[in-house]
Design an enzyme around this catalytic site. Structure first.
Site, PDB file in Angstrom:
ATOM      1  N   GLU A 131      21.015  26.855 -33.765  1.00  0.00           N
ATOM      2  CA  GLU A 131      21.802  26.426 -35.472  1.00  0.00           C
ATOM      3  C   GLU A 131      23.050  25.853 -35.655  1.00  0.00           C
ATOM      4  OE1 GLU A 131      18.905  28.233 -37.646  1.00  0.00           O
ATOM      5  OE2 GLU A 131      18.473  29.605 -35.749  1.00  0.00           O
TER       6      GLU A 131
ATOM      7  N   LYS B 185      25.961  33.112 -26.120  1.00  0.00           N
ATOM      8  CA  LYS B 185      25.691  33.524 -27.583  1.00  0.00           C
ATOM      9  C   LYS B 185      24.477  33.243 -28.612  1.00  0.00           C
ATOM     10  CE  LYS B 185      31.010  34.331 -28.377  1.00  0.00           C
ATOM     11  NZ  LYS B 185      32.114  33.403 -29.322  1.00  0.00           N
ATOM     12  N   GLY B 186      24.220  32.062 -27.922  1.00  0.00           N
ATOM     13  CA  GLY B 186      22.546  31.055 -28.725  1.00  0.00           C
ATOM     14  C   GLY B 186      23.299  29.910 -29.443  1.00  0.00           C
TER      15      GLY B 186
ATOM     16  N   PHE C 199      12.086  25.235 -36.519  1.00  0.00           N
ATOM     17  CA  PHE C 199      13.787  25.672 -37.143  1.00  0.00           C
ATOM     18  C   PHE C 199      13.125  26.249 -38.197  1.00  0.00           C
ATOM     19  CE2 PHE C 199      11.629  21.160 -36.192  1.00  0.00           C
ATOM     20  CZ  PHE C 199      12.728  20.939 -34.756  1.00  0.00           C
TER      21      PHE C 199
ATOM     22  N   GLN D  69      20.257  20.667 -27.906  1.00  0.00           N
ATOM     23  CA  GLN D  69      20.404  21.117 -29.257  1.00  0.00           C
ATOM     24  C   GLN D  69      21.387  20.715 -30.376  1.00  0.00           C
ATOM     25  OE1 GLN D  69      17.129  22.847 -29.912  1.00  0.00           O
ATOM     26  NE2 GLN D  69      18.604  24.529 -29.307  1.00  0.00           N
TER      27      GLN D  69
ATOM     28  N   ILE E 214      10.405  27.018 -28.772  1.00  0.00           N
ATOM     29  CA  ILE E 214       9.316  25.819 -29.891  1.00  0.00           C
ATOM     30  C   ILE E 214       9.484  24.413 -29.923  1.00  0.00           C
ATOM     31  CG2 ILE E 214       9.746  27.994 -31.351  1.00  0.00           C
ATOM     32  CD1 ILE E 214      12.516  26.948 -32.552  1.00  0.00           C
ATOM     33  N   GLY E 215      10.833  23.939 -28.218  1.00  0.00           N
ATOM     34  CA  GLY E 215      10.674  22.428 -27.719  1.00  0.00           C
ATOM     35  C   GLY E 215      12.584  23.217 -27.870  1.00  0.00           C
ATOM     36  N   THR E 216      13.370  24.305 -27.628  1.00  0.00           N
ATOM     37  CA  THR E 216      14.502  24.129 -27.352  1.00  0.00           C
ATOM     38  C   THR E 216      14.868  24.079 -25.773  1.00  0.00           C
ATOM     39  OG1 THR E 216      14.494  26.616 -26.887  1.00  0.00           O
ATOM     40  CG2 THR E 216      14.852  25.375 -28.900  1.00  0.00           C
TER      41      THR E 216
ATOM     42  N   GLY F 171      17.781  33.716 -29.637  1.00  0.00           N
ATOM     43  CA  GLY F 171      16.608  34.199 -28.894  1.00  0.00           C
ATOM     44  C   GLY F 171      17.016  33.994 -27.428  1.00  0.00           C
TER      45      GLY F 171
HETATM   46 MO1  MOS Z   1      16.177  29.378 -37.302  1.00  0.00          MO
HETATM   47  S1  MOS Z   1      15.753  28.596 -39.047  1.00  0.00           S
HETATM   48  O1  MOS Z   1      16.306  30.725 -37.705  1.00  0.00           O
HETATM   49  O2  MOS Z   1      14.927  28.408 -36.758  1.00  0.00           O
END
Ligand code: MOS
Length: 720
Positions: free
Chosen positions: A670, A666-667, A246, A604, A471-473, A514
């Site tokens: 967040e 796009k990602g 995160f 997510q 990272i778990g995504t 990512g």
């Molecule tokens: Mo995100 S706050 O850039 O892992």
């Protein structure tokens, strides 16, 4: 409604739901996290943190501790290896922790003053707790508020532009029919992923080998190489499984301390942070105080826009919580001003935390928009439609795609917005007052240079090598789908290797960049490989490998405003006699380009929205002004949403093709959290008629606000 533009191709793996390829390993315990990988001769380091918030270390009384069972060494500023302290890391300036064990200054409570290394973790901990450290304490200052005279405007960095300005703000405010001028505050918040930060370092045949939990092993390897003055090729960092990050998992004291200790002891050293240590060592979200001024015509068209965001940083590093960046994307006005101000305090350095800037910024901005809608007497969605910009409000650049209004349209339809009576305080169900609210969301869709290699194996399978971080995504699975489509084979013929700096440099898992960054590199390599594979031709035993590097292509991108967008909807129930707020429904509709894996994408989004709920109602780290440290620095004292707090959450997306974009992705990491706290606060206003401009919306604040409203109503009746 899944879109399949850009990298998506014939086989259709991208856009179809796929469970995590490593899922079985994770649920059976076969997946090893960085604190679990076994090593022969492993030793354990335990960090000792300062108990004063400011001052000097007078002495570290290592003698008695060195005599304790199993203790191998005690590292501190008096004996630790020297590290380079003025290199420029990824942050464009020395990392916040380069001073680790390099000087006797204590910049905040919880600063690492020693590392005790022992044969077992228990021995290290016992010795660490017995270690006596003497300090010369100095008065400290940890009080954050917007009125501080020592606040200053930071320098621009590649990450954050401090200020933008156009037009005559005061003049436009003066000639506006309707003005909103309010301050909103958000507290210090912590990410604290479930898997603590952990690293094992060892020297292996002249190379430094680090098993770590991080968001980018190329990044951590490069920082360690610079810190310890090593050739980049002599550092290897691996991070195969990561239990949440995160924004908190970059370079931290645990890796640096482990490398120092293995260098001294020539044995593998593992350093694992405790939950409490994480509250001072891994960064957190700064509290914010944000003043927003909006001036509009009677029909809601914005004439004046002003967002001034205050946050804090530490005395060792300048970090800016970029809360004021939203308005540069979201809303235009004849006069437009955004500004960041920070104050240096004797506190740990804040860092990126999910949707850094946008999360707290959207609480303030999207609350203010709701207040403007109320004052203008127009629907909050209609207000946003009226102020939808043609181009970037500050940059003037075109949007790569902007489907915010499609999100509101779809969201309003599914949420039943058309039936809403805009007047507050009207819906009641027993002891509950009911209300609904909405807010917009946005987050940049950035990209970073990455390299990838794709190998056609002799057995007909394909191996993808990309230094991505999962990272778990579900990043690893996303890359399988992307590669399968680019290779035009089924996902079952593709294996993906990630999270090893020896795979070559690649973008970090951060800032929602990512998947976009790695998919680009993987697609290029896969396409190149397909061209090299002759139909019916044989494959040698070592396979055929094609490589890619997106640095050039990224440099050649035209300048555009590239962002994801979303619309958040919330329904709440408020008991004004107990102060209890219950979120009954959350709906988020997003326009975020190609959705690679609907299954993990939905997770997510829902994860981000859950966090937004938690931010709205629960989360707040309490700093004790007297000690300078936290009260209740653990997951019992730091209150956050539990299952019982979280209602039905729905997340979905609309078509969002990105014309001409080489990736189309796009990602989504967040944007799920952005706007949620505002949607909930707006719903609380709609339920009760009371605005909450301070997060979290705690029961005592609801009660106090209700009391005040009642007093005002009674006072008003008397004087009438
Ligand atoms: Mo995100 S706050 O850039 O892992």
């Amino acid at each position: 409604m899944t879109t399949t533009t850009g990298v998506a191709a014939a086989t259709g793996a991208v856009g179809s739901a796929h469970t995590r390829v490593e899922g079985r390993d994770k649920v059976t315990g076969a997946a090893r996290y960085s604190g679990e990988v076994p090593f022969a001769g492993l030793t354990h380091g335990w960090l000792v943190l300062s108990t004063v918030a400011r001052g000097r270390i007078l002495s570290v009384e290592a003698g008695p501790v060195l005599a304790m069972p199993g203790v191998l060494t005690v590292l501190h500023h008096g004996n630790a290896p020297h590290v380079e302290t003025d290199y420029l890391g990824m942050l464009g300036r020395p990392n916040p922790i380069v001073g680790l064990f390099q000087h006797d200054r204590v910049p905040f409570a919880g600063w690492p003053v020693a590392l005790v290394v022992a044969e077992t973790s228990e021995q290290a901990r016992e010795a660490a707790e017995a270690l006596v450290v003497q300090y010369d304490g100095e008065p400290h200052d940890v009080a954050f508020h917007s009125g501080r005279s020592d606040a200053y405007t930071p320098q621009d960095t590649p990450m954050v532009r401090a200020e933008t300005e156009k037009g005559n703000l005061e003049a436009q405010l003066g000639s506006s029919a309707v003005v909103v001028d309010a301050e909103y505050t958000t507290p210090e918040e912590h990410h604290n992923p479930l898997e603590p930060h952990a690293a094992t370092a060892r020297w292996d045949g002249g190379r430094l080998d680090v098993i770590d939990s991080n968001q980018g092993s190329s990044w951590v390897a490069s920082e360690l190489a610079q810190l310890f003055s090593l050739a980049p090729a002599s550092v290897r960092v691996r991070s195969e499984h990561v239990g949440g990050a995160f924004g908190s998992k970059g370079l931290s004291p645990h890796q640096v301390a482990a490398v120092m200790a293995t260098t001294v002891l020539r044995r593998p050293v593992r350093v694992v942070l405790t939950r409490r240590q994480m509250f001072s060592l891994i960064g957190y979200r700064s509290p914010t105080a944000q003043r927003i001024r909006l001036g509009a015509d009677a029909d809601g068209r914005l004439r004046a826009f002003d967002h001034q965001a205050h946050s804090l940083t530490s005395s060792v590093h300048e970090f800016v919580e970029s809360s004021a960046v939203l308005g540069r994307v979201m809303y235009d006005a004849d006069a437009h001003h955004t500004l960041h101000r920070i104050v240096r305090l004797d506190v740990p350095t804040p860092t990126w935390m999910r949707a850094p800037g946008e999360a707290p910024g959207s609480f303030a901005l999207e609350s203010a928009l709701d207040e403007l809608a109320e004052k203008c007497g127009i629907d909050p969605i209609a207000l946003r439609v009226r102020n939808e910009p043609e181009t970037g409000p500050v940059s003037g650049l075109p949007f790569s795609s902007r489907n915010l209004l499609a999100c509101f349209e779809e969201g309003a339809r599914r949420f039943g917005w058309a039936d809403r009576d805009p007047r507050p305080g009207l819906r009641r169900e027993g002891r509950w007052l009911l209300g609904t609210g909405t807010a917009a969301a946005t987050y940049p869709s950035g990209v970073g240079p990455s390299t990838a290699a794709v190998t056609a194996e002799a057995d007909g399978t394909f191996t993808v090598r990309i230094n991505a971080a999962d990272i778990g995504t579900g990043a690893r699975t996303a890359m399988v789908l992307v590669a399968a489509d680019a290779l035009e084979v089924g996902p079952d013929r593709v294996r993906v290797r990630i999270a090893d700096s020896d795979l070559g440099p690649a973008m970090i898992a951060g800032g929602s960049t990512g998947t976009r960054s790695w998919a680009w590199a993987v697609t290029l390599a896969a396409k190149e490989l397909r061209e090299r594979l002759s139909p019916g031709g044989g494959i040698p035993p070592e396979g055929i490998t094609a490589r890619s590097n997106t640095a050039g292509a990224i440099g050649a991108l035209t300048e555009q405003e590239r962002h994801s967008f979303g619309a958040q909807f919330a329904e709440v129930a408020v008991d004004v006699d107990t102060g209890e707020v219950r979120v009954r429904r959350l709906l988020g509709i997003y326009a975020a380009g190609t959705i690679v894996n609907p299954l993990t994408a939905r997770s997510q989004f829902i994860g981000g929205m859950t966090w937004g709920l938690s931010m709205a109602l629960h989360e707040e780290a309490i700093r004790d002004l007297a000690s300078g440290g936290h009260v209740g620095a653990d997951l019992a004292g730091y209150h956050f949403a539990s299952n019982a707090d979280v209602p039905l959450i729905e997340a979905d997306w609309v078509e969002d093709p990105v014309p001409g974009d080489p990736v189309g992705i796009k990602g989504i990491g967040e944007i799920g959290i952005v706007g949620v706290a505002a949607a909930i606060a707006n719903a609380v206003w709609h339920a009760t008629g009371v605005r909450h401009r301070e997060l979290p919306i705690r029961p005592d604040r609801v009660l106090r606000a209700a009391d005040e409203a009642r007093r005002r109503a009674t006072g008003g009746a008397r004087s009438a």
